[in-house]
Design an enzyme around this catalytic site. Sequence first.
Site, PDB file in Angstrom:
ATOM      1  N   THR A 124       0.901  -1.159   0.023  1.00 38.20           N
ATOM      2  CA  THR A 124       0.010   0.034  -0.057  1.00 38.20           C
ATOM      3  C   THR A 124       1.006   1.345  -0.063  1.00 38.20           C
ATOM      4  OG1 THR A 124      -0.110  -0.064   2.343  1.00 38.20           O
ATOM      5  CG2 THR A 124      -1.915  -0.936   1.086  1.00 38.20           C
ATOM      6  N   HIS A 125       0.315   2.422  -0.602  1.00 31.54           N
ATOM      7  CA  HIS A 125       1.027   3.674  -0.422  1.00 31.54           C
ATOM      8  C   HIS A 125      -0.129   4.722  -0.017  1.00 31.54           C
ATOM      9  CE1 HIS A 125       3.626   6.707  -1.519  1.00 31.54           C
ATOM     10  NE2 HIS A 125       2.956   7.394  -2.311  1.00 31.54           N
ATOM     11  N   ASP A 141       6.770   2.200  -5.871  1.00 29.70           N
ATOM     12  CA  ASP A 141       5.273   2.542  -5.810  1.00 29.70           C
ATOM     13  C   ASP A 141       4.760   2.915  -7.151  1.00 29.70           C
ATOM     14  OD1 ASP A 141       5.437   2.894  -3.023  1.00 29.70           O
ATOM     15  OD2 ASP A 141       5.798   5.020  -3.065  1.00 29.70           O
ATOM     16  N   ASP A 146       6.433  -4.136  -8.003  1.00 30.45           N
ATOM     17  CA  ASP A 146       7.451  -4.264  -9.043  1.00 30.45           C
ATOM     18  C   ASP A 146       8.775  -3.817  -8.746  1.00 30.45           C
ATOM     19  OD1 ASP A 146       7.273  -1.411  -9.238  1.00 30.45           O
ATOM     20  OD2 ASP A 146       6.160  -1.542 -11.388  1.00 30.45           O
ATOM     21  N   ALA A 147       9.685  -3.614  -9.660  1.00 30.32           N
ATOM     22  CA  ALA A 147      10.992  -3.234  -9.167  1.00 30.32           C
ATOM     23  C   ALA A 147      11.309  -1.666  -9.063  1.00 30.32           C
ATOM     24  CB  ALA A 147      11.789  -3.522 -10.530  1.00 30.32           C
ATOM     25  N   GLY A 148      10.149  -0.993  -9.241  1.00 24.89           N
ATOM     26  CA  GLY A 148      10.136   0.428  -8.955  1.00 24.89           C
ATOM     27  C   GLY A 148       9.502   0.888  -7.715  1.00 24.89           C
TER      28      GLY A 148
END
Length: 202
Positions: free
Chosen positions: A109-110, A146, A142-144
């Site tokens: 979550t963000h 957020d 994923d790799a980023g």
Amino acid sequence: MPSRLVVLVSGAGTNLEALLEACEQAGYGAEVVAVGADRDGIEGLERARRRDVPTFVVPLADFATRESWDDALAAAVAAHEPDLVVLAGFMKLVGPAFLARFGGRTLNTHPALSPAFPGMHGPRDALEYGVKVTGATLFVVDAGVDTGAIVAQTVVPVEDDDTTASLHERIKHAERAMLVDTVGRMAREGFRLDGRRVRLGG
């Protein structure tokens, strides 16, 4: 059979507590089979232990490289054979080894409406920007940072007298409800990734 959840925490574990309570309800469709952390002595682990949920700790400081820690974390999670991994206040970024095993089924979550205000200070940045609404986002990791495909979002109005603390508290309340509701739906109905879209219902 209920979906198997492994939840990773770094602190108090309030989102974990909400998931544990939801999993006790008939028909929710999921069970927390283990709780992991990057440090010991935290309330999140104690919440799990009070319910006799298995726990594990993989401290970053115990490893010579970030990559070896990521390998060890992935192995510790894999030992519990999860269907979904939920990062619930987990304050470390998972890496390639982890995503190779659990990419597409790890959730986080963000406290902002992605793609706006990524990073550690979403509520503060939203308040300083002057937006009238913000909220929380549930996404597939994923790799980023957020940047993953969005599963669900919830909107929180910004009040004229809000401080960062008051706004963040309301966001956390909305985030918790969204997390519990959506994880339950994903467990009961299934889901699939279609590009950047997450489609519930298998």
